[in-house]
Design a protein around this motif. Structure first.
Motif, PDB file in Angstrom:
ATOM      1  N   LEU A 144       0.804  -1.217   0.000  1.00 30.72           N
ATOM      2  CA  LEU A 144       0.000   0.000   0.000  1.00 30.72           C
ATOM      3  C   LEU A 144       0.849   1.286   0.000  1.00 30.72           C
ATOM      4  O   LEU A 144       0.676   2.169  -0.849  1.00 30.72           O
ATOM      5  N   ALA A 145       1.793   1.381   0.950  1.00 30.07           N
ATOM      6  CA  ALA A 145       2.578   2.626   1.060  1.00 30.07           C
ATOM      7  C   ALA A 145       3.520   2.788  -0.136  1.00 30.07           C
ATOM      8  O   ALA A 145       3.815   3.916  -0.557  1.00 30.07           O
ATOM      9  N   ALA A 146       3.957   1.652  -0.722  1.00 26.32           N
ATOM     10  CA  ALA A 146       4.815   1.725  -1.918  1.00 26.32           C
ATOM     11  C   ALA A 146       3.996   2.281  -3.082  1.00 26.32           C
ATOM     12  O   ALA A 146       4.503   3.079  -3.882  1.00 26.32           O
ATOM     13  N   ALA A 147       2.734   1.873  -3.166  1.00 28.67           N
ATOM     14  CA  ALA A 147       1.857   2.391  -4.237  1.00 28.67           C
ATOM     15  C   ALA A 147       1.651   3.898  -4.048  1.00 28.67           C
ATOM     16  O   ALA A 147       1.744   4.676  -5.003  1.00 28.67           O
ATOM     17  N   VAL A 148       1.420   4.313  -2.802  1.00 32.49           N
ATOM     18  CA  VAL A 148       1.243   5.750  -2.526  1.00 32.49           C
ATOM     19  C   VAL A 148       2.514   6.499  -2.942  1.00 32.49           C
ATOM     20  O   VAL A 148       2.460   7.545  -3.578  1.00 32.49           O
ATOM     21  N   GLN A 149       3.673   5.914  -2.603  1.00 32.88           N
ATOM     22  CA  GLN A 149       4.950   6.585  -2.898  1.00 32.88           C
ATOM     23  C   GLN A 149       5.102   6.874  -4.394  1.00 32.88           C
ATOM     24  O   GLN A 149       5.521   7.967  -4.794  1.00 32.88           O
ATOM     25  N   ILE A 150       4.760   5.886  -5.216  1.00 32.14           N
ATOM     26  CA  ILE A 150       4.902   6.068  -6.671  1.00 32.14           C
ATOM     27  C   ILE A 150       3.972   7.165  -7.166  1.00 32.14           C
ATOM     28  O   ILE A 150       4.361   8.028  -7.949  1.00 32.14           O
ATOM     29  N   VAL A 151       2.751   7.154  -6.670  1.00 32.81           N
ATOM     30  CA  VAL A 151       1.767   8.143  -7.138  1.00 32.81           C
ATOM     31  C   VAL A 151       2.174   9.560  -6.709  1.00 32.81           C
ATOM     32  O   VAL A 151       2.174  10.488  -7.524  1.00 32.81           O
ATOM     33  N   VAL A 152       2.569   9.729  -5.445  1.00 33.12           N
ATOM     34  CA  VAL A 152       2.926  11.090  -5.004  1.00 33.12           C
ATOM     35  C   VAL A 152       4.243  11.567  -5.628  1.00 33.12           C
ATOM     36  O   VAL A 152       4.439  12.766  -5.838  1.00 33.12           O
ATOM     37  N   TYR A 153       5.113  10.625  -5.972  1.00 33.26           N
ATOM     38  CA  TYR A 153       6.354  10.996  -6.667  1.00 33.26           C
ATOM     39  C   TYR A 153       6.022  11.602  -8.029  1.00 33.26           C
ATOM     40  O   TYR A 153       6.550  12.653  -8.409  1.00 33.26           O
ATOM     41  N   GLU A 154       5.136  10.937  -8.770  1.00 38.39           N
ATOM     42  CA  GLU A 154       4.757  11.456 -10.098  1.00 38.39           C
ATOM     43  C   GLU A 154       4.040  12.803  -9.961  1.00 38.39           C
ATOM     44  O   GLU A 154       4.259  13.705 -10.759  1.00 38.39           O
ATOM     45  N   LEU A 155       3.208  12.928  -8.941  1.00 39.24           N
ATOM     46  CA  LEU A 155       2.518  14.209  -8.714  1.00 39.24           C
ATOM     47  C   LEU A 155       3.538  15.302  -8.434  1.00 39.24           C
ATOM     48  O   LEU A 155       3.435  16.422  -8.930  1.00 39.24           O
ATOM     49  N   HIS A 156       4.530  14.963  -7.653  1.00 35.03           N
ATOM     50  CA  HIS A 156       5.578  15.925  -7.296  1.00 35.03           C
ATOM     51  C   HIS A 156       6.363  16.364  -8.539  1.00 35.03           C
ATOM     52  O   HIS A 156       6.626  17.550  -8.738  1.00 35.03           O
ATOM     53  N   LEU A 157       6.737  15.383  -9.383  1.00 31.62           N
ATOM     54  CA  LEU A 157       7.513  15.711 -10.592  1.00 31.62           C
ATOM     55  C   LEU A 157       6.752  16.643 -11.521  1.00 31.62           C
ATOM     56  O   LEU A 157       7.344  17.514 -12.154  1.00 31.62           O
ATOM     57  N   ALA A 158       5.433  16.428 -11.605  1.00 32.42           N
ATOM     58  CA  ALA A 158       4.641  17.189 -12.582  1.00 32.42           C
ATOM     59  C   ALA A 158       4.178  18.532 -12.031  1.00 32.42           C
ATOM     60  O   ALA A 158       3.622  19.338 -12.774  1.00 32.42           O
ATOM     61  N   ARG A 159       4.429  18.760 -10.744  1.00 32.37           N
ATOM     62  CA  ARG A 159       3.941  20.000 -10.121  1.00 32.37           C
ATOM     63  C   ARG A 159       4.576  21.216 -10.802  1.00 32.37           C
ATOM     64  O   ARG A 159       5.777  21.242 -11.037  1.00 32.37           O
ATOM     65  N   GLY A 160       3.759  22.178 -11.139  1.00 30.60           N
ATOM     66  CA  GLY A 160       4.283  23.397 -11.749  1.00 30.60           C
ATOM     67  C   GLY A 160       4.556  23.270 -13.240  1.00 30.60           C
ATOM     68  O   GLY A 160       4.949  24.233 -13.880  1.00 30.60           O
ATOM     69  N   GLN A 161       4.350  22.087 -13.834  1.00 28.94           N
ATOM     70  CA  GLN A 161       4.617  21.894 -15.263  1.00 28.94           C
ATOM     71  C   GLN A 161       3.402  22.218 -16.127  1.00 28.94           C
ATOM     72  O   GLN A 161       3.543  22.657 -17.257  1.00 28.94           O
ATOM     73  N   ALA A 162       2.200  21.931 -15.583  1.00 32.56           N
ATOM     74  CA  ALA A 162       1.007  21.994 -16.425  1.00 32.56           C
ATOM     75  C   ALA A 162       0.456  23.407 -16.538  1.00 32.56           C
ATOM     76  O   ALA A 162       0.588  24.210 -15.624  1.00 32.56           O
ATOM     77  N   VAL A 163      -0.149  23.689 -17.690  1.00 37.33           N
ATOM     78  CA  VAL A 163      -0.853  24.962 -17.884  1.00 37.33           C
ATOM     79  C   VAL A 163      -2.279  24.758 -17.362  1.00 37.33           C
ATOM     80  O   VAL A 163      -2.968  23.858 -17.823  1.00 37.33           O
ATOM     81  N   PRO A 164      -2.725  25.568 -16.402  1.00 44.64           N
ATOM     82  CA  PRO A 164      -4.055  25.311 -15.840  1.00 44.64           C
ATOM     83  C   PRO A 164      -5.172  25.543 -16.840  1.00 44.64           C
ATOM     84  O   PRO A 164      -5.068  26.412 -17.700  1.00 44.64           O
ATOM     85  N   GLU A 165      -6.211  24.716 -16.746  1.00 44.23           N
ATOM     86  CA  GLU A 165      -7.413  24.913 -17.568  1.00 44.23           C
ATOM     87  C   GLU A 165      -8.160  26.133 -17.046  1.00 44.23           C
ATOM     88  O   GLU A 165      -8.020  26.491 -15.885  1.00 44.23           O
ATOM     89  N   PRO A 166      -8.975  26.757 -17.909  1.00 43.71           N
ATOM     90  CA  PRO A 166      -9.755  27.873 -17.395  1.00 43.71           C
ATOM     91  C   PRO A 166     -10.668  27.423 -16.261  1.00 43.71           C
ATOM     92  O   PRO A 166     -11.105  26.271 -16.239  1.00 43.71           O
ATOM     93  N   LYS A 167     -10.933  28.345 -15.370  1.00 44.16           N
ATOM     94  CA  LYS A 167     -11.741  28.038 -14.188  1.00 44.16           C
ATOM     95  C   LYS A 167     -13.145  27.599 -14.605  1.00 44.16           C
ATOM     96  O   LYS A 167     -13.784  28.214 -15.435  1.00 44.16           O
TER      97      LYS A 167
END
Ligand code: SAH
Length: 240
Positions: A144-167
């Motif tokens: 379980l915690a290993a699965a969480v680790q992979i998901v939050v790692y990818e979230l961390h890497l992509a943070r600040g990369q994406a152009v936000p969609e309009p509100k």
């Protein structure tokens, strides 16, 4: 930026809760929700959290998954299994790219299941998208915690990369759930279903459909208006 909540459902081993808190804090995530944990708080959880005891202390405990995600605009359910039903399935990377494009005001839940049995079909029905970590098909179930680790790692890497969609004012989980209850009642009232046995599979498919669409609150209001109208017509016909 959208707010990310990690949700653990009925975790058996408190050590996994602690290791999840640590994995989250390592990647800069702090919001942990626990649905009916078997043992919490617990010394084992605190020990495995190491320096992330602030994440544990801030964890909120809920009685059901519905309550834990009621205010969320996007709910992602993780699973090691490939389900038979057509289910929009993301990799952690696709999930991360998608999540950061959401408006800053959105709350997003990523849901993890029980160590033994994962998430039930009813719980996956509450999720708008599925997430599967690609791995060895002969041994696909991660800790379980290993699965969480992979998901939050990818979230961390992509943070600040994406152009936000309009509100956009997407409906919250709670608003969608009351729409689904209304839809289900209407299908029965207008005689769309020939037997009650069809109900779960039809509702599951409709949930997937509306989940993919990403309904705004105003769109839900229009759909509910149409449902109410259909219900009134059915009542008139029945009373003739
Ligand atoms: N036997 C269970 C596995 C539970 S593992 C099942 O078939 O679902 C505990 C949790 O870790 C799962 O509910 C899921 O949230 C996460 N997990 C484990 N392996 C995963 C994978 N390959 N992809 C996505 N999530 C996974």
């Amino acid at each position: 930026m959208p707010q990310i909540r990690i949700v653990l459902v009925e975790t058996s081993h408190p050590g996994n809760i602690g290791a999840t808190a640590r994995a989250m804090k390592n990647m800069g995530f702090y919001e942990l929700a626990l649905v009916a944990p078997r043992q919490f708080p617990h010394a084992e959880a605190t020990a495995r959290a190491a320096g992330a005891d602030d994440v544990l202390a801030g964890a909120r405990v809920y009685a059901s998954l519905g309550e834990a995600v009621a205010d969320c605009h996007l709910v992602v359910g993780t699973s090691a299994r490939q389900r038979s039903i057509q289910w929009p399935l993301w990799t952690p990377r696709q999930c991360a790219e998608n999540v950061w494009r959401r408006p800053a005001s959105h709350r997003i839940a990523i849901v993890f299941g029980r160590e033994r049995s994962g998430l039930s079909n009813e719980e996956l029905d509450l999720c708008h998208f599925g997430l599967r970590i690609p791995c060895n098909p002969d041994y696909a179930s991660l800790n379980l915690a290993a699965a969480v680790q992979i998901v939050v790692y990818e979230l961390h890497l992509a943070r600040g990369q994406a152009v936000p969609e309009p509100k956009s004012a997407l409906a919250t989980h709670a608003e969608l759930e009351s729409f689904y209850r209304h839809l289900q009642q209407t299908l029965q009232d207008i005689g769309f279903l020939h037997s009650r046995k069809q109900l779960p599979s039809i509702m599951r498919r409709l949930r997937r459909l509306f989940g993919r669409a990403g309904l705004e609150k105003r769109e839900v209001d229009i759909l509910r208006g149409i449902l109410s109208c259909a219900q009134r017509q059915a009542r008139k016909e029945n009373s003739c």
